[in-house]
Design a protein around this motif. Structure first.
Motif, PDB file in Angstrom:
ATOM      1  N   GLU A 131       0.844  -1.190   0.000  1.00  0.00           N
ATOM      2  CA  GLU A 131       0.000   0.000   0.000  1.00  0.00           C
ATOM      3  C   GLU A 131       0.882   1.243   0.000  1.00  0.00           C
ATOM      4  N   SER A 132       0.577   2.190  -0.859  1.00  0.00           N
ATOM      5  CA  SER A 132       1.355   3.418  -0.943  1.00  0.00           C
ATOM      6  C   SER A 132       1.353   4.135   0.396  1.00  0.00           C
ATOM      7  N   PHE A 133       2.460   4.825   0.676  1.00  0.00           N
ATOM      8  CA  PHE A 133       2.571   5.584   1.919  1.00  0.00           C
ATOM      9  C   PHE A 133       3.374   6.846   1.673  1.00  0.00           C
ATOM     10  N   ASN A 134       3.305   7.753   2.636  1.00  0.00           N
ATOM     11  CA  ASN A 134       4.054   9.008   2.470  1.00  0.00           C
ATOM     12  C   ASN A 134       4.915   9.263   3.695  1.00  0.00           C
ATOM     13  N   GLY A 135       5.847  10.181   3.526  1.00  0.00           N
ATOM     14  CA  GLY A 135       6.761  10.532   4.604  1.00  0.00           C
ATOM     15  C   GLY A 135       7.888   9.526   4.739  1.00  0.00           C
ATOM     16  N   PHE A 136       8.819   9.847   5.630  1.00  0.00           N
ATOM     17  CA  PHE A 136       9.903   8.913   5.942  1.00  0.00           C
ATOM     18  C   PHE A 136       9.374   7.956   6.999  1.00  0.00           C
ATOM     19  N   ASN A 137       8.819   6.839   6.548  1.00  0.00           N
ATOM     20  CA  ASN A 137       8.182   5.865   7.419  1.00  0.00           C
ATOM     21  C   ASN A 137       9.098   4.653   7.501  1.00  0.00           C
ATOM     22  N   LEU A 138       9.962   4.643   8.509  1.00  0.00           N
ATOM     23  CA  LEU A 138      10.977   3.603   8.617  1.00  0.00           C
ATOM     24  C   LEU A 138      10.371   2.208   8.747  1.00  0.00           C
ATOM     25  N   MET A 139       9.283   2.080   9.472  1.00  0.00           N
ATOM     26  CA  MET A 139       8.642   0.772   9.631  1.00  0.00           C
ATOM     27  C   MET A 139       8.197   0.217   8.272  1.00  0.00           C
ATOM     28  N   LYS A 140       7.570   1.046   7.468  1.00  0.00           N
ATOM     29  CA  LYS A 140       7.105   0.586   6.157  1.00  0.00           C
ATOM     30  C   LYS A 140       8.274   0.384   5.190  1.00  0.00           C
TER      31      LYS A 140
END
Length: 76
Positions: free
Chosen positions: A61-70
């Motif tokens: 699933e697309s995500f935004n930001g610096f999301n280290l977990m994803k």
């Protein structure tokens, strides 16, 4: 060609952190500068995102930001 696309803009620290993480993990991606590509900007707005970077791919699933977990979930 990479299946991961990062929508970013110049001088975006979260964009740079995201790209650096993927580079360090040797994960290929295509980068699109939304300041130079109106269609890409419209695309991420249609997805409901209002901040950058937006990370998009076929297997997550697309995500935004610096999301280290994803981001860690993208590591093979």
């Amino acid at each position: 060609m990479s299946k991961i696309t990062i929508y970013s803009k110049p001088n975006c620290s979260q964009c740079n952190f995201t790209k650096r993480f993927l580079d360090d993990q040797k994960i290929a991606y295509q980068e699109i500068d939304v300041m130079q590509n109106d269609d890409a900007l419209q695309h991420i707005k249609e997805l409901g995102f209002l901040s950058l970077p937006v990370v998009e791919g076929p297997d997550f699933e697309s995500f935004n930001g610096f999301n280290l977990m994803k981001l860690k979930q993208l590591v093979p």
